[in-house]
Enzyme design. Structure first.
Site, PDB file in Angstrom:
ATOM      1  N   CYS A   9       0.828  -1.213   0.000  1.00  0.00           N
ATOM      2  CA  CYS A   9       0.000   0.000   0.000  1.00  0.00           C
ATOM      3  C   CYS A   9       0.855   1.252   0.000  1.00  0.00           C
ATOM      4  O   CYS A   9       1.959   1.264   0.556  1.00  0.00           O
ATOM      5  CB  CYS A   9      -0.867   0.028   1.247  1.00  0.00           C
ATOM      6  SG  CYS A   9      -1.862  -1.447   1.447  1.00  0.00           S
ATOM      7  N   ARG A  13       4.823   0.858  -6.056  1.00  0.00           N
ATOM      8  CA  ARG A  13       4.854  -0.055  -4.906  1.00  0.00           C
ATOM      9  C   ARG A  13       3.942  -1.267  -5.125  1.00  0.00           C
ATOM     10  O   ARG A  13       4.096  -2.277  -4.450  1.00  0.00           O
ATOM     11  CB  ARG A  13       4.408   0.690  -3.636  1.00  0.00           C
ATOM     12  CG  ARG A  13       5.359   1.789  -3.225  1.00  0.00           C
ATOM     13  CD  ARG A  13       4.758   2.659  -2.137  1.00  0.00           C
ATOM     14  NE  ARG A  13       4.572   1.939  -0.896  1.00  0.00           N
ATOM     15  CZ  ARG A  13       5.474   1.828   0.068  1.00  0.00           C
ATOM     16  NH1 ARG A  13       6.649   2.393  -0.075  1.00  0.00           N
ATOM     17  NH2 ARG A  13       5.220   1.168   1.177  1.00  0.00           N
ATOM     18  N   TRP A  33      -2.991  -2.566  -1.655  1.00  0.00           N
ATOM     19  CA  TRP A  33      -2.568  -3.891  -2.116  1.00  0.00           C
ATOM     20  C   TRP A  33      -3.279  -4.861  -1.180  1.00  0.00           C
ATOM     21  O   TRP A  33      -2.942  -4.951   0.000  1.00  0.00           O
ATOM     22  CB  TRP A  33      -1.052  -3.989  -1.995  1.00  0.00           C
ATOM     23  CG  TRP A  33      -0.429  -5.164  -2.676  1.00  0.00           C
ATOM     24  CD1 TRP A  33      -0.047  -5.243  -3.988  1.00  0.00           C
ATOM     25  CD2 TRP A  33      -0.087  -6.416  -2.095  1.00  0.00           C
ATOM     26  NE1 TRP A  33       0.506  -6.470  -4.247  1.00  0.00           N
ATOM     27  CE2 TRP A  33       0.496  -7.214  -3.108  1.00  0.00           C
ATOM     28  CE3 TRP A  33      -0.216  -6.965  -0.815  1.00  0.00           C
ATOM     29  CZ2 TRP A  33       0.955  -8.509  -2.886  1.00  0.00           C
ATOM     30  CZ3 TRP A  33       0.240  -8.260  -0.587  1.00  0.00           C
ATOM     31  CH2 TRP A  33       0.816  -9.008  -1.626  1.00  0.00           C
ATOM     32  N   ASN A  39      -1.203   1.000   5.922  1.00  0.00           N
ATOM     33  CA  ASN A  39      -0.337  -0.001   5.298  1.00  0.00           C
ATOM     34  C   ASN A  39       0.100  -0.944   6.410  1.00  0.00           C
ATOM     35  O   ASN A  39       0.584  -0.487   7.445  1.00  0.00           O
ATOM     36  CB  ASN A  39       0.878   0.683   4.653  1.00  0.00           C
ATOM     37  CG  ASN A  39       1.856  -0.311   4.062  1.00  0.00           C
ATOM     38  OD1 ASN A  39       1.503  -1.454   3.803  1.00  0.00           O
ATOM     39  ND2 ASN A  39       3.090   0.124   3.863  1.00  0.00           N
ATOM     40  N   GLY A  40      -0.095  -2.255   6.199  1.00  0.00           N
ATOM     41  CA  GLY A  40       0.287  -3.216   7.236  1.00  0.00           C
ATOM     42  C   GLY A  40      -0.858  -4.165   7.512  1.00  0.00           C
ATOM     43  O   GLY A  40      -1.812  -4.249   6.731  1.00  0.00           O
ATOM     44  N   GLU A  82      18.656 -15.499 -10.457  1.00  0.00           N
ATOM     45  CA  GLU A  82      18.178 -14.143 -10.698  1.00  0.00           C
ATOM     46  C   GLU A  82      17.571 -14.008 -12.100  1.00  0.00           C
ATOM     47  O   GLU A  82      16.510 -13.397 -12.271  1.00  0.00           O
ATOM     48  CB  GLU A  82      19.327 -13.142 -10.496  1.00  0.00           C
ATOM     49  CG  GLU A  82      18.971 -11.687 -10.733  1.00  0.00           C
ATOM     50  CD  GLU A  82      17.836 -11.164  -9.858  1.00  0.00           C
ATOM     51  OE1 GLU A  82      17.406 -11.869  -8.922  1.00  0.00           O
ATOM     52  OE2 GLU A  82      17.366 -10.050 -10.138  1.00  0.00           O
ATOM     53  N   LYS A 139      13.713 -12.928 -12.733  1.00  0.00           N
ATOM     54  CA  LYS A 139      13.407 -11.753 -13.560  1.00  0.00           C
ATOM     55  C   LYS A 139      12.414 -12.118 -14.640  1.00  0.00           C
ATOM     56  O   LYS A 139      11.426 -11.434 -14.854  1.00  0.00           O
ATOM     57  CB  LYS A 139      14.721 -11.268 -14.174  1.00  0.00           C
ATOM     58  CG  LYS A 139      14.903  -9.824 -14.363  1.00  0.00           C
ATOM     59  CD  LYS A 139      15.336  -9.039 -13.151  1.00  0.00           C
ATOM     60  CE  LYS A 139      14.470  -9.201 -11.950  1.00  0.00           C
ATOM     61  NZ  LYS A 139      14.984  -8.674 -10.745  1.00  0.00           N
ATOM     62  N   GLU A 185       8.829 -13.099 -13.120  1.00  0.00           N
ATOM     63  CA  GLU A 185       8.033 -12.071 -12.444  1.00  0.00           C
ATOM     64  C   GLU A 185       7.434 -11.061 -13.411  1.00  0.00           C
ATOM     65  O   GLU A 185       6.370 -10.516 -13.137  1.00  0.00           O
ATOM     66  CB  GLU A 185       8.811 -11.383 -11.320  1.00  0.00           C
ATOM     67  CG  GLU A 185       9.899 -10.439 -11.741  1.00  0.00           C
ATOM     68  CD  GLU A 185      10.594  -9.759 -10.563  1.00  0.00           C
ATOM     69  OE1 GLU A 185       9.932  -9.434  -9.571  1.00  0.00           O
ATOM     70  OE2 GLU A 185      11.814  -9.541 -10.645  1.00  0.00           O
ATOM     71  N   HIS A 190      19.233 -35.612 -11.420  1.00  0.00           N
ATOM     72  CA  HIS A 190      18.567 -36.130 -10.222  1.00  0.00           C
ATOM     73  C   HIS A 190      17.067 -35.852 -10.252  1.00  0.00           C
ATOM     74  O   HIS A 190      16.418 -35.883  -9.205  1.00  0.00           O
ATOM     75  CB  HIS A 190      19.234 -35.538  -8.974  1.00  0.00           C
ATOM     76  CG  HIS A 190      20.683 -35.891  -8.894  1.00  0.00           C
ATOM     77  ND1 HIS A 190      21.125 -37.151  -8.540  1.00  0.00           N
ATOM     78  CD2 HIS A 190      21.788 -35.168  -9.195  1.00  0.00           C
ATOM     79  CE1 HIS A 190      22.449 -37.181  -8.607  1.00  0.00           C
ATOM     80  NE2 HIS A 190      22.880 -35.998  -9.009  1.00  0.00           N
ATOM     81  N   LYS A 242       6.519  -3.523  -4.893  1.00  0.00           N
ATOM     82  CA  LYS A 242       7.941  -3.175  -4.865  1.00  0.00           C
ATOM     83  C   LYS A 242       8.529  -3.419  -3.480  1.00  0.00           C
ATOM     84  O   LYS A 242       9.632  -3.908  -3.342  1.00  0.00           O
ATOM     85  CB  LYS A 242       8.103  -1.710  -5.271  1.00  0.00           C
ATOM     86  CG  LYS A 242       9.551  -1.218  -5.285  1.00  0.00           C
ATOM     87  CD  LYS A 242      10.340  -1.895  -6.386  1.00  0.00           C
ATOM     88  CE  LYS A 242      11.771  -1.426  -6.452  1.00  0.00           C
ATOM     89  NZ  LYS A 242      12.590  -2.371  -7.244  1.00  0.00           N
TER      90      LYS A 242
HETATM   91  O1  M6R Z   1      13.620  -4.346  -1.012  1.00  0.00           O
HETATM   92  P1  M6R Z   1      14.226  -5.723  -0.910  1.00  0.00           P
HETATM   93  O2  M6R Z   1      15.535  -5.834  -1.607  1.00  0.00           O
HETATM   94  O3  M6R Z   1      14.279  -6.222   0.508  1.00  0.00           O
HETATM   95  O4  M6R Z   1      13.198  -6.642  -1.691  1.00  0.00           O
HETATM   96  C1  M6R Z   1      13.375  -8.027  -1.758  1.00  0.00           C
HETATM   97  C2  M6R Z   1      12.492  -8.645  -2.813  1.00  0.00           C
HETATM   98  O5  M6R Z   1      11.151  -8.375  -2.550  1.00  0.00           O
HETATM   99  C3  M6R Z   1      12.835  -8.128  -4.226  1.00  0.00           C
HETATM  100  O6  M6R Z   1      14.173  -8.335  -4.548  1.00  0.00           O
HETATM  101  C4  M6R Z   1      11.944  -8.860  -5.266  1.00  0.00           C
HETATM  102  O7  M6R Z   1      12.309 -10.190  -5.353  1.00  0.00           O
HETATM  103  C5  M6R Z   1      12.008  -8.166  -6.623  1.00  0.00           C
HETATM  104  N1  M6R Z   1      10.710  -8.079  -7.186  1.00  0.00           N
HETATM  105  C6  M6R Z   1      12.839  -8.870  -7.630  1.00  0.00           C
HETATM  106  O8  M6R Z   1      12.876  -8.210  -8.837  1.00  0.00           O
END
Ligand code: M6R
Length: 610
Positions: free
Chosen positions: A2, A27, A76, A102-103, A482, A486, A489, A505, A605
């Site tokens: 949020c 966010r 959110w 937010n929370g 990674e 990427k 997501e 395996h 985010k």
């Molecule tokens: O703000 P942070 O680095 O703690 O966030 C961690 C993850 O939420 C963040 O890296 C997430 O995996 C991204 N969407 C990846 O692109």
């Protein structure tokens, strides 16, 4: 997660709030709302499921809702589906108190039942409405007193913005475990989830701490502790430009941020290398401390965790000390073997990821010293660490991290070099070689980016695949994690990363005609072994994209269908070059599939709920 923005001043609040919410869109959210007070209309609340544009159109960009004080929110969904009624602001039954949040309020069911027993009717499924109704229940003419009572009754995490129609000359802010900042101006004040919402209007901000409550009027901001004692807050000057959080001609923030990686990397390392020597000014760790540590724990989530996986390979090899990398969300529940001799390295772009924050607090409770790697200045993780090293990546807006990942890696290299020097585990010649190569990384990144059309071409060949496997060994495996994240997501393609040796395996049973495999073979010491795995998947029908360094290009091209080459560098630094084509590949594939690249579905985010 949020986004909250509140404004009190002399301008019309609604356009300012909509502008702030637009800057918080990154966010992640699924609905949005406004509450604005005017003497003629009282407290007017407008909410809508969907994109912010739906809300903005409903109020004609803010022109149909008047008043100089108000709150805005992007939600959110956690409790209750995304809908108009579950959107924030949530209001009390009388309509005079509005809350944005937010929370998560953990004991909301018990409080809801208590209020329902008193005859109070609820209209939404949210935990936030419980707060609005409880405020009304405790309100006896003093909103600050009511807020204080509510805060002592609720459990969980929150950042609140609160407005009461009986005292529209003030806004109230409160936080615990969710970020909230105040913005100071001449004749106006803001509360907001982060600095991006207010930077257009002011650069003077302060970061609220857990348990603090702020009362904002147009001319004054007073912060209280949990016992309502006024406290002095330190103001911080934000020195980045508004343009840093704008697209600057790019179609997406992600594209802009990938192109910014050479600069971000350079900005992060250059001021910390003096005459070929790594100098980490803010690090108060010396050789004596390092000599007695029993373990380095790396704690993080998502891409930051993937940086940690790279770090484990690099640090264990270079420092000859045990390094354990653990997902923050698992850390608290695995009875970690932390002692007073443990160093915990906590990695987070936002500095607000709730699992990482909670794991960090647990590590500290168990005796660890905390060194954090954080991008957002003044964030909770940064403030609570013993030592913090900032990644100077500038604001990162796209949900998919790119430049923050790269700068986190940059700091891992610097920390490794510094620790190795203090521990005496690196030869001077090797140290000099790595530092010299490190300084060349931004230029080599530029070379890759100058040839980004080649990656775009590969994306055009493969974007229709439904399932992708990334394979690699050692740090190539870590980069594969990674690359895979990427891709999945932002393009919604099912994608997995495997240590190539694990194929036999189990996973190899999934390889069939046309399965796409991305084979990472930049760790030249294991090139031949990895190429054997490529042959195995090729012979079962896989289409293979290979990624390696230029010196191995000809060899790789004999076996793979498409080869992506990056400049040669020191083996330790390869991840910084390899990751760029993988980020570009994910970007172009998502573009070709018509995905909402900067705001992928269901993602936020900054993940500030568990
Ligand atoms: O703000 P942070 O680095 O703690 O966030 C961690 C993850 O939420 C963040 O890296 C997430 O995996 C991204 N969407 C990846 O692109």
């Amino acid at each position: 997660m949020c986004g909250i923005v509140g404004y009190i001043g002399r301008e019309e609040a609604a356009p300012v709030l909509l502008d702030g919410l637009a800057r918080l869109e990154y966010r992640g959210y699924d609905s949005a709302g406004l509450a604005v007070f005017s003497q003629q209309d009282g407290l007017k609340v407008v909410k809508a499921k969907g994109r912010l544009k739906v809300l903005a159109d409903m109020v004609q960009g803010g022109r149909t809702i008047h008043g100089t004080v108000g709150l805005g929110h992007t939600r959110w969904a956690t409790h209750g589906e995304p809908s108009d009624v579950n959107s924030h602001p949530q209001v009390s039954a009388s309509g005079r108190i509005a809350v944005v949040h937010n929370g998560i309020i953990e004991n909301y069911v018990e409080i809801k039942e208590f209020l329902q027993a008193k005859g109070i009717k609820f209209v939404s499924q949210t935990d936030t409405e419980v707060v609005a109704q409880l405020l009304e229940y405790y309100y006896e003419g003093d909103i600050l007193d009511a807020v204080s009572k509510v805060l002592s009754r609720i459990q969980g995490a929150y950042a609140f913005g609160i407005i009461c129609a009986d005292c529209p000359d003030r806004l109230i802010a409160a936080r615990k475990d969710s970020p909230l900042i105040l913005g100071y101006g001449e004749g106006f004040h803001f509360l907001a989830s982060d600095v991006t919402a207010v930077i257009k209007y002011t650069r003077e901000v302060c970061y609220l701490e857990d348990g603090e409550i702020a009362v904002l009027t147009a001319d004054k901001a007073t912060v209280y502790d949990a016992y309502l004692q006024p406290i002095e807050k330190e103001k911080h000057h934000v020195d980045w430009e508004v343009s840093a959080a704008e697209k600057g001609g790019y179609e997406h923030f992600m594209a802009k941020e990938i192109m910014e990686e050479p600069k971000a990397f350079r900005d992060t390392i250059s001021p910390r290398i003096h005459n070929g020597h790594v100098v980490l000014d803010n690090l108060n760790i010396d050789g004596a401390y390092l000599e007695q540590i029993d373990k380095i724990y790396i704690i993080a989530c998502g891409s930051s965790y993937h940086v940690g996986v790279v770090a484990k390979y690099i640090m264990e090899k270079t420092l000859r000390r045990p390094v354990e990398v653990t997902l923050a969300s698992e850390f608290r529940y695995c009875q970690p073997l932390v002692t007073q001799h443990t160093l915990a390295i906590v990695i987070s772009q936002s500095g607000e990821t709730i699992d990482t924050l909670a794991a960090m607090r647990e590590a500290r409770r168990l005796g660890a010293r905390i060194l954090s790697i954080v991008n957002v200045v003044g964030s909770s993780i940064a403030r609570e660490s013993d030592d913090v090293l900032y990644t100077w990546a500038g604001p990162e807006i796209a949900v998919a991290t790119t430049k923050a990942y790269s700068t986190q890696l940059a700091l891992i290299y610097l920390i490794t070099l510094r620790f190795a020097e203090l521990l005496g585990t690196i030869e001077q010649g090797e140290y000099d070689k790595i530092v010299a190569e490190l300084l060349l990384i931004p230029t080599k990144m530029e070379q890759i980016l100058n040839n980004k059309e080649a990656i775009q071409y590969f994306a055009s060949i493969y974007f229709n695949h439904d399932s992708v496997f990334f394979i690699g060994r050692n740090i190539d495996y870590a980069i594969g994690l990674e690359g895979s994240l990427k891709l999945k997501e932002i393009s919604y393609i099912h994608s997995e990363a495997y240590a190539a040796g694990e194929l036999k395996h189990g996973t190899i049973s999934l390889i069939e005609d046309g399965t796409l495999v991305v084979a990472l073979a930049s760790h030249t010491a294991l090139f031949e072994k990895l190429m054997s795995n490529v042959v195995e998947v090729k012979s079962r029908g896989a289409d293979v994209i290979g990624l390696t360094v230029e010196s191995k290009g000809d060899e790789m091209k004999k076996t793979v269908d498409s080869a992506i080459l990056v400049p040669d560098t020191h083996p330790m630094l390869v991840p910084s070059l390899d990751v760029i084509p993988l980020q570009l590949f994910a970007y172009y594939v998502a573009l070709m599939r018509g995905c909402d690249i900067d705001k992928p579905r269901n993602l936020a985010k900054s993940v500030t709920v568990e």
